[in-house]
Design a protein around this motif. Structure first.
Motif, PDB file in Angstrom:
ATOM      1  N   LEU A  36     -33.156   9.900 -41.410  1.00 56.60           N
ATOM      2  CA  LEU A  36     -32.791  11.624 -42.026  1.00 56.60           C
ATOM      3  C   LEU A  36     -31.720  12.512 -42.086  1.00 56.60           C
ATOM      4  CD1 LEU A  36     -35.372  12.941 -43.501  1.00 56.60           C
ATOM      5  CD2 LEU A  36     -35.965  14.049 -40.669  1.00 56.60           C
ATOM      6  N   SER A  38     -29.952  15.464 -44.581  1.00 58.24           N
ATOM      7  CA  SER A  38     -30.274  16.633 -45.482  1.00 58.24           C
ATOM      8  C   SER A  38     -28.979  16.878 -45.971  1.00 58.24           C
ATOM      9  CB  SER A  38     -31.389  17.473 -44.963  1.00 58.24           C
ATOM     10  OG  SER A  38     -31.567  18.779 -45.507  1.00 58.24           O
ATOM     11  N   THR A  47     -37.551  21.901 -45.408  1.00 53.77           N
ATOM     12  CA  THR A  47     -38.114  20.735 -46.082  1.00 53.77           C
ATOM     13  C   THR A  47     -37.791  19.658 -45.259  1.00 53.77           C
ATOM     14  OG1 THR A  47     -37.388  21.295 -48.845  1.00 53.77           O
ATOM     15  CG2 THR A  47     -38.678  19.108 -48.356  1.00 53.77           C
ATOM     16  N   ALA A  48     -36.705  19.756 -44.722  1.00 57.27           N
ATOM     17  CA  ALA A  48     -36.575  18.088 -43.694  1.00 57.27           C
ATOM     18  C   ALA A  48     -37.308  18.849 -42.482  1.00 57.27           C
ATOM     19  CB  ALA A  48     -35.306  17.862 -43.259  1.00 57.27           C
ATOM     20  N   SER A  49     -36.785  19.725 -42.160  1.00 55.28           N
ATOM     21  CA  SER A  49     -37.200  20.846 -40.850  1.00 55.28           C
ATOM     22  C   SER A  49     -39.020  19.548 -40.468  1.00 55.28           C
ATOM     23  CB  SER A  49     -37.667  21.910 -40.482  1.00 55.28           C
ATOM     24  OG  SER A  49     -38.119  22.299 -38.520  1.00 55.28           O
ATOM     25  N   LEU A  51     -40.384  17.349 -41.692  1.00 54.82           N
ATOM     26  CA  LEU A  51     -40.319  15.330 -41.047  1.00 54.82           C
ATOM     27  C   LEU A  51     -39.980  15.401 -40.319  1.00 54.82           C
ATOM     28  CD1 LEU A  51     -41.232  12.994 -42.799  1.00 54.82           C
ATOM     29  CD2 LEU A  51     -38.906  13.864 -43.857  1.00 54.82           C
ATOM     30  N   ALA A  52     -38.817  16.395 -39.831  1.00 55.71           N
ATOM     31  CA  ALA A  52     -38.891  15.686 -38.284  1.00 55.71           C
ATOM     32  C   ALA A  52     -39.343  15.822 -37.354  1.00 55.71           C
ATOM     33  CB  ALA A  52     -36.809  16.425 -38.355  1.00 55.71           C
ATOM     34  N   ILE A  59     -32.082  15.695 -37.663  1.00 55.98           N
ATOM     35  CA  ILE A  59     -31.956  15.309 -39.312  1.00 55.98           C
ATOM     36  C   ILE A  59     -30.117  15.300 -39.077  1.00 55.98           C
ATOM     37  CG2 ILE A  59     -31.770  16.517 -40.887  1.00 55.98           C
ATOM     38  CD1 ILE A  59     -34.309  18.278 -39.986  1.00 55.98           C
ATOM     39  N   VAL A 146     -32.574  14.206 -47.640  1.00 54.74           N
ATOM     40  CA  VAL A 146     -33.448  15.209 -48.558  1.00 54.74           C
ATOM     41  C   VAL A 146     -32.275  15.832 -49.679  1.00 54.74           C
ATOM     42  CG1 VAL A 146     -34.722  17.107 -48.080  1.00 54.74           C
ATOM     43  CG2 VAL A 146     -35.505  15.458 -46.769  1.00 54.74           C
ATOM     44  N   THR A 178     -40.589  17.836 -53.739  1.00 55.07           N
ATOM     45  CA  THR A 178     -40.924  16.834 -52.790  1.00 55.07           C
ATOM     46  C   THR A 178     -40.712  15.922 -53.364  1.00 55.07           C
ATOM     47  OG1 THR A 178     -43.146  17.259 -52.259  1.00 55.07           O
ATOM     48  CG2 THR A 178     -41.265  18.506 -51.337  1.00 55.07           C
ATOM     49  N   SER A 180     -41.066  12.012 -54.258  1.00 58.09           N
ATOM     50  CA  SER A 180     -39.426  10.933 -53.646  1.00 58.09           C
ATOM     51  C   SER A 180     -39.144   9.729 -55.003  1.00 58.09           C
ATOM     52  CB  SER A 180     -40.440  10.054 -52.419  1.00 58.09           C
ATOM     53  OG  SER A 180     -41.722   9.620 -53.086  1.00 58.09           O
TER      54      SER A 180
END
Length: 217
Positions: A36, A38, A47-49, A51-52, A59, A146, A178, A180
């Motif tokens: 992952l 970012s 946004t990545a947080s 998800l992680a 990240i 991201v 967001t 993909s």
């Protein structure tokens, strides 16, 4: 050029979108990443947080993935210097961050008040794409990045072998927040008339994980 805050945070809607995106990976709608990455811009890390957290993975911050134009304060058309979020400010967003050597206590952006041109952004998109291929191209798995709409357009153009002397991203790929994009690389070289290629783009700007009320650009 109107007044601009250099590194905005997510809105309430943006935070909802980030949570919905995280569930799309754990629910199997999107392929689970093994890495992952970012952009270090605040809204990308926010946004990545989730998800992680949802995937229980770190990240890795990728400074080349910031949005085109750069980070600068603009008041009535006059750009001013800004170095981006500091290590401490980014660490407050997530305790899963892996910092590279470009990110210091005072920030990470080194171009001051310079406003990146489209041609410079195009070159950075090519370097970012090559860098990811060089680091992860020989590994199995999925690399999730991201980042932002404009730099993603240049990464896509790099994958497609497209460029413009002035860096104009035409045609433009519309990428809702967001959404993909999935690029598969490392495929065997096809024979004559077999079709395909060593890279394949499966989808661009996919946002079917979002309910209608969360779709935005």
């Amino acid at each position: 050029m109107s007044s601009q805050y250099p590194d905005p945070t997510l809105t309430d809607l943006g935070r909802q979108q980030a949570e919905t995106l995280a569930h799309a990976f754990t629910d199997g709608l999107l392929p689970r990443p093994s890495v992952l990455l970012s952009s270090p811009m605040t809204r990308a890390v926010q946004t990545a947080s989730p998800l992680a957290d949802e995937l229980d993975m770190p990240i890795e911050l990728e400074t080349q993935a910031h949005e085109v134009g750069g980070i600068f304060q603009s008041v009535q058309g006059e750009p001013g210097s800004f170095q981006g979020a500091s290590r401490a400010e980014l660490a407050d967003i997530s305790d899963r961050l892996i910092f590279n050597e470009d990110i210091h206590d005072e920030g990470w952006y080194r171009l001051g008040s310079h406003v990146e041109t489209p041609a410079e952004g195009q070159g950075r998109g090519k370097r970012l794409y090559r860098s990811i291929l060089e680091r992860y191209g020989n590994q199995d798995g999925v690399v999730a990045l991201v980042c932002h709409e404009w730099i993603t357009n240049y990464v896509l153009r790099a994958a497609l072998g497209l460029s413009d002397p002035e860096g104009e991203p035409d045609p433009w790929f519309s990428l809702p927040n967001t959404s993909s994009t999935f690029i598969q690389t490392g495929l065997p070289l096809p024979g004559p008339y077999e079709g395909g290629g060593t890279a394949m783009i499966w989808w661009v700007g996919r946002f079917d994980h979002l309910p209608d009320e969360q779709v935005s650009r």
